[in-house]
Design a protein around this motif. Structure first.
Motif: not given
Length: 217
Positions: A127-132
């Motif tokens: 999930h790009p941009g999730s910071g995961e």
């Protein structure tokens, strides 16, 4: 170690990243809280040093649209962050010297990333941009022949460990160095770049040759 600071939305943050030693800055044209208009990016890119790689980030756009927007924005490179096919990637690559194709960690396409005709790929969280943060072992599915940029949940506290474990060609960060969405934190940017540089392995090239140059060739 190639370091890219992504999600730049304003000139101050672009100049900050460059002053701190970033090799590249990224501007998001795909739908996002950090999305910026091409004209605004052009106003920023024309004020940056020529040696800095400016990257436009797109997701599932027609190749013709990618080329149009990237040229209008004045960026030197394009990052394709969607389900672009090898043919679409190659079409875009015909207009730019550098194209970065992004693959989600664990994606079926990652082991065959060399079919996309780019020298540089990025492995990001599902999930790009999730910071995961994802399982960094999954980055090992990428073909060894390609330059790998590691992304997904990196920040000043874990980028050193990520580099030591994965040994990527470069790293990319957006949310991990922000004060708030779309606004960078100077201390985090500085520490991220410092930690990345400190963790980077230096290839031995003889007594009279300096460290390996990780810049785009």
């Amino acid at each position: 170690m190639f370091v890219k600071i992504c999600g730049i939305t304003n000139e101050d943050d672009a100049l900050l990243a460059v002053a701190m030693g970033a090799d590249a800055v990224g501007f998001i044209f795909a739908p996002s809280t950090r999305q910026v208009a091409p004209q605004r990016v052009y106003d920023i890119t024309r004020r940056l040093p020529p040696e800095v790689l400016t990257v436009g980030v797109f997701r599932d756009e027609l190749p013709s649209r990618v080329v149009e927007v990237a040229h209008a924005a004045g960026v030197k490179a394009v990052q394709l962050h969607g389900r672009e096919t090898p043919a679409q990637t190659a079409e875009v690559a015909g207009h730019f010297r550098w194209v970065i194709k992004v693959f989600a960690a664990g994606a079926d396409e990652l082991p065959r990333a060399d079919r996309y005709g780019t020298d540089v790929i990025m492995v990001d969280a599902p999930h790009p941009g999730s910071g995961e943060v994802f399982d960094w072992d999954l980055a090992g599915d990428a073909p060894d022949s390609l330059k790998l940029i590691l992304a997904g949940g990196l920040d000043p506290t874990n980028v050193g460990a990520a580099i030591r474990e994965v040994e990527p060609w470069g790293v990319d960060v957006a949310t991990g160095v922000e004060r708030e969405p779309g606004k960078k934190d100077p201390i985090k940017v500085m520490r991220f770049i410092e930690q990345a540089r400190a963790a980077a392995p230096v290839a031995y090239r003889g007594h009279d040759v300096g460290p390996y140059d990780h810049e785009f060739e």
